[in-house]
Design a protein around this motif. Structure first.
Motif, short mmCIF file in Angstrom:
data_model
loop_
_atom_site.label_atom_id
_atom_site.label_comp_id
_atom_site.label_asym_id
_atom_site.label_seq_id
_atom_site.Cartn_x
_atom_site.Cartn_y
_atom_site.Cartn_z
N PHE A 188 0.81 -1.22 0.00
CA PHE A 188 0.00 0.00 0.00
C PHE A 188 0.85 1.27 0.00
O PHE A 188 0.68 2.17 0.81
CB PHE A 188 -0.97 -0.01 1.18
N VAL A 189 1.80 1.30 -0.92
CA VAL A 189 2.66 2.47 -1.08
C VAL A 189 2.50 3.00 -2.50
O VAL A 189 2.00 2.29 -3.38
CB VAL A 189 4.14 2.10 -0.85
N LEU A 190 2.94 4.24 -2.72
CA LEU A 190 2.95 4.76 -4.08
C LEU A 190 4.27 4.36 -4.75
O LEU A 190 5.32 4.35 -4.09
CB LEU A 190 2.82 6.29 -4.05
N PRO A 191 4.23 4.03 -6.03
CA PRO A 191 5.48 3.64 -6.71
C PRO A 191 6.27 4.87 -7.14
O PRO A 191 5.74 5.98 -7.20
CB PRO A 191 4.96 2.87 -7.92
N THR A 192 7.53 4.68 -7.46
CA THR A 192 8.33 5.77 -8.03
C THR A 192 8.56 5.54 -9.52
O THR A 192 9.03 6.44 -10.21
CB THR A 192 9.69 5.89 -7.33
N ASN A 193 8.27 4.33 -9.98
CA ASN A 193 8.39 4.04 -11.41
C ASN A 193 7.01 4.19 -12.05
O ASN A 193 6.08 3.46 -11.69
CB ASN A 193 8.92 2.61 -11.60
N PRO A 194 6.84 5.14 -12.99
CA PRO A 194 5.51 5.39 -13.57
C PRO A 194 4.93 4.17 -14.29
O PRO A 194 3.72 4.09 -14.48
CB PRO A 194 5.77 6.53 -14.56
N ALA A 195 5.79 3.23 -14.65
CA ALA A 195 5.30 2.05 -15.37
C ALA A 195 4.65 1.02 -14.44
O ALA A 195 4.04 0.07 -14.92
CB ALA A 195 6.44 1.41 -16.14
N ALA A 196 4.81 1.22 -13.14
CA ALA A 196 4.20 0.27 -12.19
C ALA A 196 2.69 0.41 -12.24
O ALA A 196 2.17 1.52 -12.40
CB ALA A 196 4.71 0.54 -10.78
N THR A 197 2.00 -0.70 -12.10
CA THR A 197 0.53 -0.66 -12.20
C THR A 197 -0.10 -0.54 -10.81
O THR A 197 0.34 -1.21 -9.87
CB THR A 197 -0.01 -1.92 -12.88
N LEU A 198 -1.12 0.31 -10.72
CA LEU A 198 -1.85 0.47 -9.45
C LEU A 198 -3.05 -0.48 -9.48
O LEU A 198 -3.75 -0.57 -10.48
CB LEU A 198 -2.35 1.90 -9.28
N PRO A 199 -3.28 -1.19 -8.39
CA PRO A 199 -4.41 -2.11 -8.37
C PRO A 199 -5.74 -1.35 -8.39
O PRO A 199 -5.78 -0.18 -7.97
CB PRO A 199 -4.24 -2.87 -7.05
N PRO A 200 -6.82 -1.97 -8.89
CA PRO A 200 -8.12 -1.28 -8.93
C PRO A 200 -8.53 -0.82 -7.53
O PRO A 200 -8.36 -1.56 -6.56
CB PRO A 200 -9.08 -2.37 -9.43
N GLY A 201 -9.00 0.41 -7.46
CA GLY A 201 -9.48 0.94 -6.17
C GLY A 201 -8.38 1.40 -5.25
O GLY A 201 -8.64 1.74 -4.09
N PHE A 202 -7.13 1.44 -5.74
CA PHE A 202 -6.02 1.87 -4.88
C PHE A 202 -6.23 3.31 -4.43
O PHE A 202 -6.51 4.19 -5.24
CB PHE A 202 -4.70 1.74 -5.64
N ALA A 203 -6.11 3.53 -3.15
CA ALA A 203 -6.31 4.89 -2.63
C ALA A 203 -5.21 5.23 -1.64
O ALA A 203 -4.84 4.40 -0.81
CB ALA A 203 -7.66 4.99 -1.94
N ALA A 204 -4.69 6.42 -1.75
CA ALA A 204 -3.70 6.90 -0.78
C ALA A 204 -4.02 8.36 -0.49
O ALA A 204 -4.53 9.06 -1.36
CB ALA A 204 -2.30 6.78 -1.36
N PRO A 205 -3.78 8.83 0.73
CA PRO A 205 -4.10 10.22 1.05
C PRO A 205 -3.34 11.18 0.14
O PRO A 205 -2.19 10.91 -0.22
CB PRO A 205 -3.63 10.37 2.49
N ALA A 206 -4.01 12.27 -0.19
CA ALA A 206 -3.37 13.24 -1.07
C ALA A 206 -2.33 14.05 -0.31
O ALA A 206 -2.55 14.42 0.84
CB ALA A 206 -4.43 14.17 -1.65
N ASP A 207 -1.20 14.27 -0.91
CA ASP A 207 -0.19 15.20 -0.45
C ASP A 207 0.28 14.99 1.01
O ASP A 207 0.16 15.89 1.85
CB ASP A 207 -0.74 16.63 -0.59
#
Lengths: 345, 272
Positions: free
Chosen positions: A301-320
């Protein structure tokens, strides 16, 4: 006769016990193994989901040494002449110290091709180290005790939480979040300004003491106490620690309080003059690649640093999430640790 | 007759002790009293400025003293009972006492963090016995710490007492009784003085272990319970202040030597 028989029995017992004492299970990394240092709290998901994939891909065996970032730093200092670890996963503020002390080997796009494919902001000092994930931090809670979660950092100070709060030590980087949140609550300033008013934070923290069950330096032990219900709240917890336990069915959740969350990019570095240099480069490249980062996003449940990584459906992380001034933190941390010990001790 | 040839046998141990014990100790002492301007006690002044360090020293001494007293209270009768057992039963009892020593102190301390929980075995036992109506908080309390640390260090109290009781001639208490001494008088005037060397050795061992304990207080009390050993670790690992660590180490060493020396002195006087 009886006495001599008894003595023999005694000696036999003592010899058997001494044999057991003299043979501790000391595990040593073999020549082809890659010794990787990292945080104890990440050991579970790394060993379960990440390392097996890399081991299969690269044909190596990863030996993970899980502790605190500052302890890993101390090991790197102590082993400077003959490093035992090849790769270390640490927080950015500790990476900064390690780089300043000449303990890191610079990464190159030739040996680590994915270095050029991650977000530029994730590469520090032209390759001194790189961020492979962006966890966020909030307040972890026991879902049986608090089914509604936690709306505000002020919940840590509520009388209902007496003896049920665990806080990370300031020796752990995640300990900073409680200090900054305390300063914000005391002064009303936003995190950006509150981070520079440590005195106000310590004043507020002194009032937290009656609610504190314990101050941890060992995250897995503290997590265990939260899951067992011994504690209800644990401040400053990363998504990569807590939400993976939630997904595994543990009765814990992670709240993003209304005041905001905190961000701490996780870094990966190559140890200067460390063993198995080529395998270390390949390991780091895998961590910066989309395949491993997609696993990390899904499992921790982290954000990736590689733009090519895929986010699972419904992935949510707090903004900013808020990232503090690490240079200011590093300048003041030793004094803060002493002040923290005096308040909490 | 002297056999000078055998003196050489002790040299490897002497070399080992000098290199790995005496030299680091000397460096520690020098490091605590050596500043950029030469010899100075400024680091000691800084360490003891304010009440925090005194509180740490008092907490460290209190933990070691309570651990020693409780271990003695439990270990003295248990050591006696162990010495009075015979044959296989005694061998089994000694093995049962020694075998836990093969287990890492970290594992044992972690085990106690589970046992001392609100839903742990200790609380369940207290409630089942009717001693408490509801779970009581034991983990991260001094009571919980003492339960765990006494359990872990108890063998070091029992074994010297057991050894000293085994040395007592059984005819001595009988002789005292024959001469008119009551059981209490026999114990206080005959048996107790003869076991004092074992008591002294046990107290020395347990006090030395307890005053230097790091893992057990850290796991059972957390980072908020600062003692001299945790202060040393913090100084070297986190504060990057080796002189503060050296001062705390020297204070710990001085306290250990003082108390252990006093214990040995009183044990020797009592046995005389």
């Amino acid at each position: 006769m009886t006495a001599s028989t008894t003595r023999r029995h005694l000696l036999t017992s003592a010899a058997a016990s001494a044999a057991l004492l003299g043979c501790p299970a000391i595990l040593r990394a073999e020549g082809g193994d890659l010794v990787v240092g990292g945080a104890a709290g990440m050991a579970g998901y790394m060993k379960q989901f990440v390392f097996p994939v890399i081991e299969q891909k690269l044909g190596i065996r990863v030996v993970f040494d899980g502790t605190r970032s500052l302890v890993n730093l101390e090991k790197m200092r102590a082993d400077r002449a003959a490093p035992r670890m090849s790769v270390v996963l640490m927080d950015d503020p500790v990476m900064q110290i390690a780089w300043d002390e000449g303990l890191l080997a610079k990464l190159s796009p030739q040996m680590v091709p994915n270095l050029g494919r991650i977000r530029p902001a994730a590469v520090h000092f032209d390759g001194a180290w790189a961020n492979y994930q962006l966890p966020w931090a909030g307040i972890a809670y026991n879902t049986k005790a608090l089914p509604q979660g936690v709306a505000s950092y002020a919940a840590l100070w509520q009388p209902a939480a007496k003896g049920k709060v665990i806080v990370p030590s300031l020796q752990n980087t995640e300990g900073l979040w409680t200090l900054i949140a305390a300063s914000h609550l005391e002064t009303g300033k936003p995190f950006q300004d509150a981070q520079y008013d440590a005195a106000a934070g310590f004043k507020k923290l002194a009032a937290l003491k009656p609610n504190v069950l314990t101050v941890y330096t060992n995250q897995p032990q503290a997590e265990n106490l939260l899951e067992s219900g011994e504690a209800s709240l644990m401040s400053g917890q990363f998504s990569s620690y807590t939400l993976i336990r939630t997904a595994a069915g543990a009765p814990v959740g992670l709240s993003a309080p209304q005041e905001g969350t905190f961000a701490m990019p996780s870094g990966i570095c190559k140890v200067k003059d460390g063993p198995n240099g080529a395998a270390a480069d390949a390991f780091i490249d895998a961590f910066l690649g989309p395949a491993i980062q997609s696993i990390l996003v899904e499992k921790s449940f982290v954000l990736p640093t590689n733009p090519a990584a895929t986010l699972p459906p419904g992935f949510a992380a707090p903004a900013d999430p808020f990232a503090p001034d690490w240079a200011f933190v590093n300048r003041n941390r030793a004094a803060w640790i002493q002040q923290w010990n005096q308040i909490m001790g | 007759m002297r056999r000078p040839g055998l003196v050489w046998l002790v040299l490897p141990a002497l070399f080992y002790g000098a290199l790995l014990f005496a030299l680091p100790l000397a460096l520690l002492l020098i490091g605590s009293a050596r500043g950029p301007q030469g010899w100075t006690l400024a680091a000691y002044s800084r360490f003891f400025a304010g009440s925090y360090a005194w509180g740490v020293v008092a907490r460290t001494l209190r933990l070691a003293a309570l651990t020693t007293l409780l271990s003695l209270a439990l270990g003295y009768p248990a050591g006696f009972a162990l010495a009075r057992l015979r044959g296989r039963l005694q061998s089994l009892a000694v093995a049962a006492l020694l075998l836990p020593l093969s287990l890492s102190v970290i594992v044992k301390a972690f085990g106690w963090t589970v046992l001392l929980r609100r839903d742990g075995v200790v609380n369940l036992g207290l409630q089942a016995a009717g001693l408490t109506g509801a779970p009581v908080r034991l983990l991260f309390t001094e009571t919980g710490l003492l339960i765990g640390i006494v359990n872990i260090f108890l063998p070091f109290m029992m074994l010297p007492i057991y050894a000293s009781v085994r040395q007592i001639d059984r005819l001595l208490p009988e002789a005292a009784a024959t001469l008119g001494g009551g059981p209490l008088h026999c114990f206080l005037r005959v048996v107790l003085p003869l076991t004092l060397p074992g008591v002294g050795a046990g107290c020395t061992l347990v006090f030395s272990l307890a005053i230097a304990a790091y893992v057990i207080p850290t796991l059972l009390m957390g980072d908020a319970y600062q003692t001299l050993p945790t202060t040393i670790a913090t100084a070297f690992l986190y504060l990057q202040d080796p002189q503060r660590g050296a001062v705390a180490g020297t204070v710990l060493l001085a306290l250990s030597l003082l108390v252990v020396g006093m214990s040995a002195h009183f044990a020797a006087r009592g046995a005389a």
